[in-house]
Design an enzyme around this catalytic site. Structure first.
Site, mmCIF file in Angstrom:
data_model
loop_
_atom_site.group_PDB
_atom_site.id
_atom_site.type_symbol
_atom_site.label_atom_id
_atom_site.label_comp_id
_atom_site.label_asym_id
_atom_site.label_seq_id
_atom_site.Cartn_x
_atom_site.Cartn_y
_atom_site.Cartn_z
ATOM 1 N N SER A 44 0.801 -1.221 0.000
ATOM 2 C CA SER A 44 0.000 0.000 0.000
ATOM 3 C C SER A 44 0.832 1.270 0.000
ATOM 4 C CB SER A 44 -0.946 0.007 1.202
ATOM 5 O OG SER A 44 -0.202 -0.144 2.393
ATOM 6 N N HIS A 83 1.546 3.843 6.983
ATOM 7 C CA HIS A 83 0.919 4.756 6.043
ATOM 8 C C HIS A 83 1.344 6.178 6.348
ATOM 9 C CE1 HIS A 83 -2.672 2.022 4.656
ATOM 10 N NE2 HIS A 83 -1.530 1.702 4.107
ATOM 11 N N ASP A 112 -7.710 5.996 5.207
ATOM 12 C CA ASP A 112 -7.703 4.781 6.010
ATOM 13 C C ASP A 112 -8.924 4.606 6.896
ATOM 14 O OD1 ASP A 112 -4.104 4.591 6.698
ATOM 15 O OD2 ASP A 112 -5.323 4.057 4.955
#
Lengths: 170, 205
Positions: A44, A83, A112
């Protein structure tokens, strides 16, 4: 091999294991992060981070900023996520002031919120395990293989054990 | 004795590992000596809309960004993650900071960024945790996260302060029509800069 040699090999093995543990714990204290070295498990954050890359974490003293890449864990998740912070609201009052944080993977379409527990819209400072400050490519691929194929992990440990015990130290 | 293939393999692996670690440290040390001269400019073109939604305000802002980040690329640079932050303070929140636009720059050739009508890309949104966006002063910070091939990550930022304020009344967003800063005047601007039909942000300069 007599009993003394066997004991010596055992102590040697114990020394190796405890040295590794000591190094790990020192890193935990030095960085302020409970897991100072992590392996990237998902795609990701591509093309910046690929599966198998190693990340070094640090808990900074300054509050979180957008653009920071953080590793966080929400309640009920076992595997932390790496992230980037895309939104921060910092309260005017409070000491330290509360932060509402929103994250997104660089390679993901949306933010998210779908990964946070139901009803939770924001992360806060307590969810952050550390900020990414260092990077090493590919080295963690061994961990991924051990995760995907557990028999490999056991075989590796067994082989290492055999090598340590049967090596003849001078 | 210690001339078995096993101990040779062990010595070789240890040596290779040590050399690799030293080389990695040396590579990341070279980042310290790399001097960069980024050149940036950012203008506030205007506001396309200011909405009162359920529980919060939302702003639609258009910027004109030029960023020459080519000098940030060293031999150890894998990519730059470039982002544009919208920042403001309200009575409830001392800092509200949100990314409105970002781009992954993979090589030096694509590091000259020109976006004459830069708008928020999905899922980025300019929202307040309340109704504090009318007549609000704001800063724009352009940041670039230098992601290395090996070693330390760092982020550099350049802030453009006092570009605002936002308009002092709500109005419905209309793509391509902005209210110029500090006036009631509306002008047409190109609608490029939204992400689906975006021209590439870089130029072949």
């Amino acid at each position: 091999m007599n009993k003394r040699q066997l004991l010596l090999q055992g102590v040697n093995l114990g020394m190796i294991i405890t040295s590794a543990l000591m190094i790990w714990k020192s890193m935990v204290l030095a960085t302020g992060s409970e897991s100072p070295v992590v392996v990237v498990l998902s795609g990701s954050m591509e093309p910046g981070f690929y599966r198998g890359d190693i990340l070094f974490l640090y808990q900074p003293k300054t509050p979180a900023q957008t653009g920071d890449i953080i590793v966080f864990n929400t309640d009920g998740r076992e595997i932390p996520i790496v992230h980037r912070i895309i939104k921060v609201h910092e309260r005017a009052e409070g000491s330290p002031p509360r932060l509402d944080i929103l994250t997104k993977g660089d390679n993901n379409w949306g933010d998210d919120r779908s990964l946070y527990p139901r009803g939770q819209l924001w992360l806060n400072t307590g969810h952050i395990m550390g900020k990414v400050v260092g990077f090493l490519p590919h080295i963690g691929r061994v961990t991924i293989i051990m995760n995907d194929y557990p028999w490999f992990k056991y075989a590796l440990i067994a082989a290492l054990g055999v090598v340590v015990v049967t090596s003849k130290e001078g | 004795m210690s001339h078995s293939w096993l101990s040779r393999a062990n010595a070789l692996a240890t040596f290779a590992g040590t050399v690799l670690a030293v080389v990695c440290l040396a590579v990341t040390a070279t980042d310290y000596f790399h001097k960069s001269q980024p050149v940036l400019s950012c203008e506030f073109v205007g506001t396309e809309g200011l909405q009162k939604e359920f529980g919060h305000d939302r702003a639609h802002v258009v910027l004109n960004l030029t960023a020459d980040l080519r000098s940030e690329f060293s031999w150890n640079t894998k990519q730059l993650f470039v982002f544009v932050d919208f920042e403001f303070a309200t009575r409830k929140n001392a800092r509200n900071q949100m990314v409105m636009w970002s781009a992954n720059v993979l090589d030096k050739e694509h590091a000259l960024i020109r976006v004459p009508t830069l708008r928020a890309q999905y899922p980025y949104a300019l929202t307040d945790q309340g109704f504090g966006l009318r007549d609000r002063e704001f800063n724009i910070t352009v940041g670039w996260n230098v992601m290395p091939r090996v070693g330390a990550l760092f982020t550099r930022r350049r802030t453009f302060a006092g570009l605002g304020p936002l308009p002092d009344e709500y109005f419905q967003p209309t793509a391509g029509r902005v209210r110029r800063p500090g006036s009631d005047e509306f002008v047409e601007v190109p609608t490029g800069g939204a992400e689906e039909d975006a021209d590439p942000y870089y130029t072949d300069a």
